[in-house]
Structures are given as C-alpha cells and as structure tokens.
Design a protein around this motif. Sequence first.
Motif, PDB file in Angstrom:
ATOM      1  N   LEU A 204       8.528  12.322 -20.759  1.00 20.89           N
ATOM      2  CA  LEU A 204       7.594  13.457 -20.601  1.00 20.89           C
ATOM      3  C   LEU A 204       8.621  14.686 -20.364  1.00 20.89           C
ATOM      4  CD1 LEU A 204       4.620  12.465 -18.558  1.00 20.89           C
ATOM      5  CD2 LEU A 204       4.712  12.448 -21.244  1.00 20.89           C
ATOM      6  N   ILE A 205       9.737  14.399 -19.559  1.00 18.33           N
ATOM      7  CA  ILE A 205      10.503  15.348 -19.452  1.00 18.33           C
ATOM      8  C   ILE A 205      11.265  15.713 -20.725  1.00 18.33           C
ATOM      9  CG2 ILE A 205      13.048  15.964 -18.417  1.00 18.33           C
ATOM     10  CD1 ILE A 205      11.840  14.511 -15.850  1.00 18.33           C
ATOM     11  N   ALA A 206      11.835  14.754 -21.533  1.00 19.08           N
ATOM     12  CA  ALA A 206      12.253  15.107 -22.840  1.00 19.08           C
ATOM     13  C   ALA A 206      11.173  15.905 -23.846  1.00 19.08           C
ATOM     14  CB  ALA A 206      12.755  13.832 -23.562  1.00 19.08           C
ATOM     15  N   LEU A 207      10.026  15.544 -23.813  1.00 20.27           N
ATOM     16  CA  LEU A 207       8.879  16.215 -24.604  1.00 20.27           C
ATOM     17  C   LEU A 207       8.878  17.576 -24.131  1.00 20.27           C
ATOM     18  CD1 LEU A 207       6.372  13.191 -24.817  1.00 20.27           C
ATOM     19  CD2 LEU A 207       7.628  14.414 -26.814  1.00 20.27           C
ATOM     20  N   GLY A 208       8.648  17.964 -22.756  1.00 19.73           N
ATOM     21  CA  GLY A 208       8.339  19.220 -22.170  1.00 19.73           C
ATOM     22  C   GLY A 208       6.853  19.585 -22.275  1.00 19.73           C
ATOM     23  N   GLY A 209       6.464  20.240 -21.117  1.00 16.49           N
ATOM     24  CA  GLY A 209       5.235  20.490 -21.357  1.00 16.49           C
ATOM     25  C   GLY A 209       4.293  19.900 -20.455  1.00 16.49           C
ATOM     26  N   HIS A 210       4.913  18.786 -19.555  1.00 16.69           N
ATOM     27  CA  HIS A 210       3.971  18.031 -18.809  1.00 16.69           C
ATOM     28  C   HIS A 210       4.605  17.818 -17.481  1.00 16.69           C
ATOM     29  CE1 HIS A 210       2.279  16.451 -22.647  1.00 16.69           C
ATOM     30  NE2 HIS A 210       3.657  16.461 -22.985  1.00 16.69           N
ATOM     31  N   GLN A 211       4.853  18.998 -16.719  1.00 15.76           N
ATOM     32  CA  GLN A 211       5.474  19.024 -15.440  1.00 15.76           C
ATOM     33  C   GLN A 211       4.559  18.394 -14.456  1.00 15.76           C
ATOM     34  OE1 GLN A 211       8.489  20.250 -15.328  1.00 15.76           O
ATOM     35  NE2 GLN A 211       8.407  19.022 -13.166  1.00 15.76           N
ATOM     36  N   ASP A 212       3.259  18.664 -14.598  1.00 16.65           N
ATOM     37  CA  ASP A 212       2.373  18.386 -13.475  1.00 16.65           C
ATOM     38  C   ASP A 212       2.413  16.620 -13.302  1.00 16.65           C
ATOM     39  OD1 ASP A 212       1.475  20.548 -12.743  1.00 16.65           O
ATOM     40  OD2 ASP A 212      -0.397  20.619 -13.849  1.00 16.65           O
ATOM     41  N   ALA A 213       2.200  16.079 -14.670  1.00 16.49           N
ATOM     42  CA  ALA A 213       2.624  14.609 -14.567  1.00 16.49           C
ATOM     43  C   ALA A 213       3.939  14.019 -14.187  1.00 16.49           C
ATOM     44  CB  ALA A 213       2.352  14.021 -16.305  1.00 16.49           C
ATOM     45  N   VAL A 214       5.025  14.779 -14.561  1.00 10.87           N
ATOM     46  CA  VAL A 214       6.424  14.513 -14.084  1.00 10.87           C
ATOM     47  C   VAL A 214       6.374  14.543 -12.628  1.00 10.87           C
ATOM     48  CG1 VAL A 214       8.551  15.225 -14.166  1.00 10.87           C
ATOM     49  CG2 VAL A 214       7.362  15.062 -16.333  1.00 10.87           C
ATOM     50  N   ASP A 215       5.566  15.613 -12.039  1.00  3.98           N
ATOM     51  CA  ASP A 215       5.824  15.767 -10.548  1.00  3.98           C
ATOM     52  C   ASP A 215       4.907  14.855  -9.603  1.00  3.98           C
ATOM     53  OD1 ASP A 215       7.455  18.003 -10.855  1.00  3.98           O
ATOM     54  OD2 ASP A 215       5.536  19.544 -10.767  1.00  3.98           O
ATOM     55  N   LYS A 216       4.018  14.215 -10.084  1.00  5.70           N
ATOM     56  CA  LYS A 216       3.181  13.134  -9.701  1.00  5.70           C
ATOM     57  C   LYS A 216       3.989  11.848  -9.817  1.00  5.70           C
ATOM     58  CE  LYS A 216      -1.361  12.611 -10.570  1.00  5.70           C
ATOM     59  NZ  LYS A 216      -2.511  12.750 -11.372  1.00  5.70           N
ATOM     60  N   GLY A 217       4.642  11.635 -11.123  1.00  5.58           N
ATOM     61  CA  GLY A 217       5.307  10.408 -11.074  1.00  5.58           C
ATOM     62  C   GLY A 217       6.682  10.481 -10.277  1.00  5.58           C
ATOM     63  N   VAL A 218       7.183  11.413  -9.929  1.00  2.34           N
ATOM     64  CA  VAL A 218       8.100  11.573  -9.065  1.00  2.34           C
ATOM     65  C   VAL A 218       7.734  11.351  -7.703  1.00  2.34           C
ATOM     66  CG1 VAL A 218      10.088  12.955  -7.812  1.00  2.34           C
ATOM     67  CG2 VAL A 218      10.001  13.041 -10.386  1.00  2.34           C
ATOM     68  N   ALA A 219       6.692  11.903  -7.370  1.00  2.00           N
ATOM     69  CA  ALA A 219       5.884  11.783  -5.923  1.00  2.00           C
ATOM     70  C   ALA A 219       5.736  10.324  -5.726  1.00  2.00           C
ATOM     71  CB  ALA A 219       4.896  12.590  -5.775  1.00  2.00           C
ATOM     72  N   TRP A 220       5.123   9.520  -6.627  1.00  3.64           N
ATOM     73  CA  TRP A 220       4.808   8.026  -6.915  1.00  3.64           C
ATOM     74  C   TRP A 220       6.021   7.388  -6.649  1.00  3.64           C
ATOM     75  CZ3 TRP A 220       6.179   3.513  -8.924  1.00  3.64           C
ATOM     76  CH2 TRP A 220       5.296   2.397  -8.791  1.00  3.64           C
ATOM     77  N   LEU A 221       7.161   7.684  -7.319  1.00  2.00           N
ATOM     78  CA  LEU A 221       8.538   6.854  -6.919  1.00  2.00           C
ATOM     79  C   LEU A 221       8.887   7.198  -5.533  1.00  2.00           C
ATOM     80  CD1 LEU A 221      10.600   7.691 -10.073  1.00  2.00           C
ATOM     81  CD2 LEU A 221       9.606   5.427  -9.391  1.00  2.00           C
ATOM     82  N   LYS A 222       8.704   8.273  -4.828  1.00  2.00           N
ATOM     83  CA  LYS A 222       9.543   8.543  -3.514  1.00  2.00           C
ATOM     84  C   LYS A 222       8.414   7.952  -2.711  1.00  2.00           C
ATOM     85  CE  LYS A 222      11.135  13.265  -4.277  1.00  2.00           C
ATOM     86  NZ  LYS A 222      10.904  14.521  -4.078  1.00  2.00           N
ATOM     87  N   ALA A 223       7.175   7.585  -2.973  1.00  2.00           N
ATOM     88  CA  ALA A 223       6.208   6.924  -1.788  1.00  2.00           C
ATOM     89  C   ALA A 223       6.512   5.442  -1.890  1.00  2.00           C
ATOM     90  CB  ALA A 223       4.787   7.409  -2.409  1.00  2.00           C
ATOM     91  N   HIS A 224       7.023   5.225  -3.167  1.00  2.00           N
ATOM     92  CA  HIS A 224       7.308   3.581  -3.092  1.00  2.00           C
ATOM     93  C   HIS A 224       8.423   3.005  -3.041  1.00  2.00           C
ATOM     94  CE1 HIS A 224       2.911   4.289  -4.690  1.00  2.00           C
ATOM     95  NE2 HIS A 224       2.691   2.941  -4.263  1.00  2.00           N
ATOM     96  N   GLN A 225       9.347   3.986  -2.448  1.00  2.00           N
ATOM     97  CA  GLN A 225      10.777   3.517  -2.256  1.00  2.00           C
ATOM     98  C   GLN A 225      10.734   2.639  -0.939  1.00  2.00           C
ATOM     99  OE1 GLN A 225      13.367   6.852  -0.932  1.00  2.00           O
ATOM    100  NE2 GLN A 225      15.117   5.730  -1.740  1.00  2.00           N
ATOM    101  N   ASN A 226      11.689   1.615  -1.228  1.00  2.00           N
ATOM    102  CA  ASN A 226      11.492   0.666   0.071  1.00  2.00           C
ATOM    103  C   ASN A 226      12.489   1.319   1.292  1.00  2.00           C
ATOM    104  OD1 ASN A 226      10.022  -1.439  -1.235  1.00  2.00           O
ATOM    105  ND2 ASN A 226      11.918  -2.605  -2.068  1.00  2.00           N
ATOM    106  N   ALA A 227      12.414   0.571   2.286  1.00  2.00           N
ATOM    107  CA  ALA A 227      12.972   1.131   3.453  1.00  2.00           C
ATOM    108  C   ALA A 227      14.617   0.980   3.354  1.00  2.00           C
ATOM    109  CB  ALA A 227      12.653   0.351   4.697  1.00  2.00           C
TER     110      ALA A 227
END
Length: 413
Positions: free
Chosen positions: A111-134
């Motif tokens: 989606l970053i390569a495609l461009g124009g999908h920043q909301d979806a990208v931000d939500k995806g990055v937030a998901w990765l941060k939330a599910h990082q192990n200790a």
Amino acid sequence: MLTAARLGAAALSAALLTGLAAGPALADVPAPALPDGLYGKSDPTYDGVWRQSLALTALTAAKVTPADSAVGWLTGQQCEDGGWPSYRAAGAACDATFEDSNATAVAIQALIALGGHQDAVDKGVAWLKAHQNADGSWAYNPGNPGDANSTGLAVNALFAAGTDPAGVAKAGKSAFDGLALFQLGCAAPADQRGAFAYQPDPAGALTPNALASGQSALAAGGGHLPVATSVRADAAPKALTCAPDAAAAPAPVAHADSGEAAGAYLTAQLAANGDHLSLVTPGAEPKPDYTATAWAALALTQSGHPQQAAGTVDWLAKEGAAWTKDGSDAGATATLLLVSQAAHRDTAALTGQLTALGPAPKANDASATATATAPAKKKDGGIGQYWLIGVGLLVGVGGGLLLSLQRKRNTHL
C-alpha cells in the motif's frame, strides 16, 4: 512466511501421528472460490494476502497501475484492528486469531508502494506495534514466540513506513533487539557467523536457516520492498570481527554490524552452493530453496553488494520457469520480478506474466520504462553510416590528388 505447502505438510504429519487417514480428510476440504481482483489461480487460503501484496508491489515498481479490484481486494482483507489475515473469504468476519504479522507486513509495503492509502498503512503499523513481543520480536500469529522471518518482515514494514525500528519497543526491547535474538554471532563457528536461525531450539541454541537468513538480512540492512538503491560498495560484505575469547562470552551481534555480517554469511553460502541456497529437510536430500535465494539476492543488493548477488540473479533467471511454474505462480513470479527490478535486469517478460495473472490493469507504462532503462540507440544510425562512407570517399579522392601532385613534383626534380 508459512506457505501452503508447509501448512499442508504439518497437517499431514499431525494426522499420521494421531493415526488418522489424512488423505480423505484433507481432500474433502473444498478450495475457496477465487475472488475477483486476486492475482493467481491457486487456493488463496494460506497465501492470498501474501501473493497479492507482492504482485501489487512488483507491478507498481514496473509502472503498471493495477485495477481497482486488485487494490480493493487487498484493502478489503484488512480487519478493523489494522491487521491482515492470510486470507479472509468474502463476507467472513475477522478473527483476530487468524491475523498474522507476515501478511500485515507485506500488505503495508504494497500500500505504501501504491500510494494513497495512508489510513490503512497507519492502522497496519499500529497493529504491528501492538503485537510486538516483550523481547522485541514478532511471531507469525500474535501470542506465540517470535521468529526471525516474522521479525524481519515487520522491520521491513517499519522501514517502508518511515518508522525507525529502534524506537519501536516493548519492555525496553526494540525491534532491532528482537531481530538480534536470532542472529548467530561470535560464539558460533566461523562459517555460521552472521546467519539467522528461525527460532532457538529448546536448549536455546541457534541453527542457521536459509529462509530466515535471507529475509532477516534485508531487514538487518535497512531495506524493504521494493528494493531500490543506488548505494554500491566495492568490497565484499564485511564478516564479523571476533576476539579470540568471544565464544566464552557470547553477545548479540550489534545492529551496526548485523547487515554486513548477514551479507558475508550469505555470500559465502551462495558461492559454496552454486549461487543458490538450499532447503534442508531431515531425511531428504537438499534441494534448491528458490524463495530463500531470492531474498538473499534482494538483501545483498539492498546492502550495496550487487556484485555478490549477480551470479544468484543469473541462477534465478535460469531457474525461473521451474520456480514460477512457467509464470503461473503469482507469488513466485512477483518475487522474481522484484529481484530482477532490484538488479536492473530486463523485466518485460516477467511483468507481462504477472500482469496476466490478475485483472486487466488501469494503465501499463512498463514498456516505456523498459525502453528508458535500455541502452540508448543513436537516432541517426542510418545517416551515420552514409556519413562515414562519404568521409571515406573524400579521403580516398584527396589522397589520390596528393599522390598525383607529388609525382608531378618528382618529375621536375
């Protein structure tokens, strides 16, 4: 990533261990109907988001504008919490237990390569941060121990999103700390240093793994998909420098040394194994691991060592038909196209094959791009030939006149 083949093998092994007749049970599971907009014709249950993301990333880099249905299918797979599953049937509700970090990481990059999908990208990055192990790592599915492949892919996505992995941390452990958990350092035998293990064994020991090393090396070198770098180092990747007593006091590989150490390990493995990496399964003969080899080529190119990757790119091109099943495997074709793009090779045929596996694109400037990257031809090539002939004739005539005058002068001496 967990491929369909690996999951199928796991299911078969489990069935045999429990004494069940696995064949009919597996055969009775119907393959889902292929949705509109999806690249590839095989069952998407285990790799739908993975292959779609790779296809969109590769085609966008090839100046092909994918169909709205192709992009819409990928964005439609995202769950409300920001994560992606490997595949979700149309109309099916999201199940958090089936969301995975690998699908999420490659979808973010697409989606970053495609461009124009920043909301979806931000939500995806937030998901990765939330599910990082200790410990700083990521697991394929949240709640499980981390692994090198998943951690590397998550780091790729963070780099693509412009997020510093050093600042993404849990319990004081950053994404780089998580990646370092799986890299073999100075305590390992010299020929294994820099490699990545998939996971530690029950005793905590690390064993080099081809796919883990290839995928993690791209992250260790600061890369993401698509690989596009103009940085080039004349020297080969630098191996770890270890003190004589390093094995007595094991320490993680420093992030500053991680990418070069991984590159040195991969370079040595490729050189010793005919320009490719091998899949080693207990009780079976080693066989080429196309996917691991491709990621190794991407990692070496990203880290500024395209010369060390050149033979591997050649090998992949030669074996491409076998790997991609003559261009019918969308995931493999997209990966090979990404490698060829990174190496600045001719990509016209692969782009055409991949484009044919999905819906008709909105626009296709791939041929213009290929022409632009090809060596320029002189526009006056035909005129130049006649010009040279004319110059030759003039020289011949001039030479004859001079010789005649010289002879006349000689007769008067």
